[in-house]
Design a protein around this motif. Structure first.
Motif, PDB file in Angstrom:
ATOM      1  N   TYR A  84      -5.157  -9.187  11.062  1.00  0.00           N
ATOM      2  CA  TYR A  84      -6.101  -9.311  12.175  1.00  0.00           C
ATOM      3  C   TYR A  84      -6.405 -10.787  12.413  1.00  0.00           C
ATOM      4  N   GLN A  85      -6.529 -11.142  13.683  1.00  0.00           N
ATOM      5  CA  GLN A  85      -6.938 -12.496  14.080  1.00  0.00           C
ATOM      6  C   GLN A  85      -6.140 -13.572  13.355  1.00  0.00           C
ATOM      7  N   HIS A 121      -9.739   4.035  -0.489  1.00  0.00           N
ATOM      8  CA  HIS A 121     -11.084   3.489  -0.471  1.00  0.00           C
ATOM      9  C   HIS A 121     -11.390   2.906   0.914  1.00  0.00           C
ATOM     10  N   ALA A 146      -4.740  -6.492   6.805  1.00  0.00           N
ATOM     11  CA  ALA A 146      -5.293  -5.171   6.537  1.00  0.00           C
ATOM     12  C   ALA A 146      -4.271  -4.248   5.899  1.00  0.00           C
ATOM     13  N   GLY A 202     -11.837   0.373   3.686  1.00  0.00           N
ATOM     14  CA  GLY A 202     -11.256  -0.961   3.812  1.00  0.00           C
ATOM     15  C   GLY A 202      -9.843  -1.057   3.279  1.00  0.00           C
ATOM     16  N   SER A 213      -7.319   3.173   8.770  1.00  0.00           N
ATOM     17  CA  SER A 213      -7.468   3.203  10.228  1.00  0.00           C
ATOM     18  C   SER A 213      -6.477   2.262  10.894  1.00  0.00           C
ATOM     19  N   THR A 214      -6.269   1.115  10.268  1.00  0.00           N
ATOM     20  CA  THR A 214      -5.307   0.156  10.807  1.00  0.00           C
ATOM     21  C   THR A 214      -3.925   0.791  10.858  1.00  0.00           C
ATOM     22  N   GLY A 250      -7.264   0.081   4.661  1.00  0.00           N
ATOM     23  CA  GLY A 250      -6.303  -0.064   5.761  1.00  0.00           C
ATOM     24  C   GLY A 250      -5.848   1.221   6.413  1.00  0.00           C
ATOM     25  N   ASP A 278     -13.969  -2.686  21.780  1.00  0.00           N
ATOM     26  CA  ASP A 278     -12.580  -2.652  21.330  1.00  0.00           C
ATOM     27  C   ASP A 278     -12.188  -1.238  20.922  1.00  0.00           C
TER      28      ASP A 278
HETATM   29  N1  LIG Z   1     -10.594  -5.159  14.527  1.00  0.00           N
HETATM   30  C1  LIG Z   1     -10.604  -5.783  13.336  1.00  0.00           C
HETATM   31  N2  LIG Z   1     -10.663  -7.134  13.253  1.00  0.00           N
HETATM   32  C2  LIG Z   1     -10.647  -7.748  12.060  1.00  0.00           C
HETATM   33  N3  LIG Z   1     -10.587  -7.138  10.887  1.00  0.00           N
HETATM   34  C3  LIG Z   1     -10.523  -5.802  10.889  1.00  0.00           C
HETATM   35  C4  LIG Z   1     -10.532  -5.049  12.108  1.00  0.00           C
HETATM   36  N4  LIG Z   1     -10.451  -3.726  11.787  1.00  0.00           N
HETATM   37  C5  LIG Z   1     -10.400  -3.663  10.450  1.00  0.00           C
HETATM   38  N5  LIG Z   1     -10.437  -4.905   9.895  1.00  0.00           N
HETATM   39  C6  LIG Z   1     -10.348  -5.207   8.456  1.00  0.00           C
HETATM   40  O1  LIG Z   1      -9.152  -4.662   7.953  1.00  0.00           O
HETATM   41  C7  LIG Z   1      -9.350  -4.037   6.699  1.00  0.00           C
HETATM   42  C8  LIG Z   1      -8.906  -2.601   6.743  1.00  0.00           C
HETATM   43  O2  LIG Z   1      -9.762  -1.872   7.587  1.00  0.00           O
HETATM   44  P1  LIG Z   1      -9.516  -0.373   8.020  1.00  0.00           P
HETATM   45  O3  LIG Z   1      -8.115  -0.220   8.477  1.00  0.00           O
HETATM   46  O4  LIG Z   1     -10.595  -0.010   8.975  1.00  0.00           O
HETATM   47  O5  LIG Z   1      -9.706   0.395   6.640  1.00  0.00           O
HETATM   48  P2  LIG Z   1     -10.180   1.886   6.355  1.00  0.00           P
HETATM   49  O6  LIG Z   1      -9.986   2.705   7.589  1.00  0.00           O
HETATM   50  O7  LIG Z   1      -9.286   2.319   5.213  1.00  0.00           O
HETATM   51  O8  LIG Z   1     -11.598   1.835   5.907  1.00  0.00           O
HETATM   52  C9  LIG Z   1     -10.829  -4.203   6.368  1.00  0.00           C
HETATM   53  O9  LIG Z   1     -10.939  -5.283   5.470  1.00  0.00           O
HETATM   54  C10 LIG Z   1     -11.467  -4.532   7.689  1.00  0.00           C
HETATM   55  O10 LIG Z   1     -12.540  -5.403   7.516  1.00  0.00           O
END
Ligand SMILES: Nc1ncnc2c1ncn2[C@@H]1O[C@H](COP(=O)(O)OP(=O)(O)O)[C@@H](O)[C@H]1O
Ligand SMILES: [Mg+2]
Lengths: 288, 266
Positions: free
Chosen positions: A12-13, A41, A22, A43, A47-48, A45, B176
């Motif tokens: 990300y970014q 757990h 992620a 965070g 959802s990513t 990844g 977003d």
């Molecule tokens: N849009 C975003 N921008 C920046 N960082 C993100 C974004 N979405 C998730 N993250 C980071 O990516 C990591 C994985 O997040 P995520 O995929 O939401 O995990 P989970 O769904 O397993 O909880 C986390 O550290 C989170 O902070």
């Protein structure tokens, strides 16, 4: 339809002081008809990863292939992709916006450019699938429904696209026990009618009940990949990652530790019951 | 998508400049602006340029982040320069175009103005790059609090700004998420004419407003539940105190102003 992740990494970014990776070098393949549970757990990844399946996020490196084709190659139609792969976000009820339930569910099909007749048919079908009566709900505002009903309407909005693969991000989060069970039964029935399911879940009991395969994420990488039986054999590893194991699995392990000669890796109520009955009968035979 | 936008422009690293008292930084910025306006000849800008360069080095912010702040203003700067070159009167004519004369004085003044603008932007950028928005409003509140005696709502203003700043990232994140969710249902935010694009915003804006109002309600409730009742009689968790570095910074600014005045006299 086959989905393949090949060395997918997402940062990300990238290039800003806030950059964070992620997911890292994720590889796996999902085939038609599977019920894949994605656990890990907060965070880790999940959802990513889910948002890569229908191309909402683009891998920083690596490829996502559907039936062998890279979904980010220039010839690949995003519209077809979004139709084939439905994605239900976490708390999907937050995306409702139309004046009526009917219009909201019709949003997806309308974006696909279908005829009004076809849209109507799909809205009715989707509402039927999620167990809401069309005549009762069509004119209602989505904002006057109960939490569980809102979630079902949101879900119907995705089902109306008739996806072959349904990706669900914690579909039962925040629901009361009854709505929760309804939601899980709905997902199960969708799976039985042929939809491939990829479900992110926190509840190991749900995973044990429904999944045919489990992918465990740990800090952005795939830590384990196998059938629920394989995965729950490694109860200690899961607990190390801060994850639960199903109640039955824990019970089986505790009984084994107490010296009962039960087989390893039992995670279903029926299986444990059968195994215990066998032991008991065996014991009786010895005694007589 | 949306979260890739860097908001405000705080650059989160550790440095002696970052840890200065925000009140001091705001006052120093005002002093620096005065200094830059006092600089009457080209040479007098030199100490200011040296000052900003070293301050930037000290703050661990890459120098081109400061330069980036100038980019959006480049048209204004060019516009000022061109206007000045053509229309300021002067004695030594370099070029006579008939409708306007370009004189040495005009060129010098134009360059002076441009340098002044560039330095102003750089000084202000350094403040926002090294001070978190919330700290900045905190400093502002403290500076303005004497005005509350004459009825200026300093605390309320600062609280509003702080809450707004606090929720910008949250709302962006929410936007977003909703945008992605609607894209997953085949929504198209990127193509079509102006009308089509405006219409495409509805599925984004309605849920966004719904959630913003829900959040605002929740927040008001949570604040009241913890007995928030405005600024009167509130004490602070982070009491701002002046440290050695703050005094050093003030001293350095005094030196800069002295230099500018001295060189201006030459
Ligand atoms: N849009 C975003 N921008 C920046 N960082 C993100 C974004 N979405 C998730 N993250 C980071 O990516 C990591 C994985 O997040 P995520 O995929 O939401 O995990 P989970 O769904 O397993 O909880 C986390 O550290 C989170 O902070
Ligand atoms: Mg998640």
């Amino acid at each position: 339809m086959q989905i393949e992740f090949k060395g997918v990494t997402h940062t990300y970014q990238e290039g800003s002081p806030f950059q964070s990776t992620a997911i890292r070098d994720v590889n796996f393949t999902v085939s038609s008809g599977e019920f894949l549970a994605l656990i890990g757990h907060t965070g880790s990844g999940k959802s990513t990863l889910a948002q890569h399946i229908n191309g909402l996020l683009r891998p920083t490196s690596g490829q996502v292939l559907i039936d062998g084709e890279d979904i980010h190659s220039s010839g690949y139609s995003k519209k077809t992709l979004r139709q084939k792969v439905g994605l239900v976000f976490q708390y999907p009820e937050h995306q409702l916006f139309e004046e009526t339930v009917e219009k909201d569910i019709g949003f997806g099909p309308r974006n696909l450019g279908l005829s009004e007749d076809e849209i109507l048919e799909r809205v009715q079908e989707a509402l039927r699938k999620v167990g809401l009566a069309y005549d009762e709900f069509r004119e209602k505002s989505p904002f006057e429904l109960s939490g569980g009903q809102m979630r079902r309407v949101a879900m119907a909005g995705v089902l109306a696209m008739r996806p072959e693969v349904l990706v669900l991000d914690e579909p039962a989060a925040g629901l009361d026990p009854m709505s929760r069970e309804d939601m899980l039964q709905l997902i199960r029935s969708l799976h039985e009618s042929g939809t491939t399911i990829i479900m992110i879940s926190h509840s190991m009991d749900d995973v044990a009940r429904f999944a045919t395969r489990v992918l465990v994420m740990k800090k952005g990488t795939v830590a384990m990949d196998g059938t629920p039986a394989d995965i729950f054999l490694h109860a200690d590893q899961l607990e190390e990652m801060g994850l639960d194991v199903p109640v039955i699995c824990r019970m089986n392990n505790d009984l084994r530790r107490l010296g009962l000669p039960l087989p390893e890796g039992i995670y279903e109520e029926d299986a444990l019951f059968t195994a215990l009955m066998q032991l008991w009968k065996g014991g009786e035979n010895h005694a007589s | 998508m949306l979260r890739d936008m860097t908001l405000g422009q705080y650059y989160p690293v550790k440095s002696p400049v970052h840890s200065l008292d925000p009140r001091v930084k705001i006052l120093l910025l005002i002093a620096a602006i005065v200094a830059v306006f006092m600089a009457g000849n080209m040479l007098a800008f030199l100490p200011a340029a040296v000052y900003i360069f070293f301050a930037c080095r000290l703050s661990n912010v890459p120098f081109n982040m400061l330069l980036k702040g100038i980019k959006p203003l480049r048209f204004i700067i060019i516009f000022t320069v061109v206007l000045n070159i053509f229309f300021l009167p002067g004695e030594k004519v370099w070029l006579d175009l008939g409708f306007a004369k370009i004189t040495q004085e005009a060129v010098m003044t134009a360059i002076l103005y441009a340098l002044r603008l560039v330095l102003l932007v750089m000084f202000s950028s350094l403040l926002t790059l090294t001070t978190a928005p919330v700290t900045l409003t905190d400093g502002l509140e403290r500076l303005l609090s004497p005005l509350s005696k004459i009825g200026f709502p300093a605390h309320e203003m600062a609280m509003m700004m702080t809450i707004a700043l606090r929720f910008i990232p949250t709302l962006l994140e929410e936007a977003d998420k909703i945008m992605k969710a609607q894209s997953a249902r085949g929504a198209d935010f990127e193509s079509g004419n102006l009308m089509a694009r405006a219409k495409a915003m509805v599925p984004l804006l309605v849920p966004l407003f719904v959630s913003a109002f829900r959040r605002a309600g929740d927040l008001a409730m949570a604040m009241e539940a913890r007995c928030y009742h405005g600024g009167k009689g509130r004490t602070r968790l982070h009491v701002l105190k002046m440290h050695k570095n703050d005094w050093l910074a003030i001293l350095s600014m005094a030196v800069l102003i002295a230099c500018v005045i001295l060189i201006g006299r030459l």
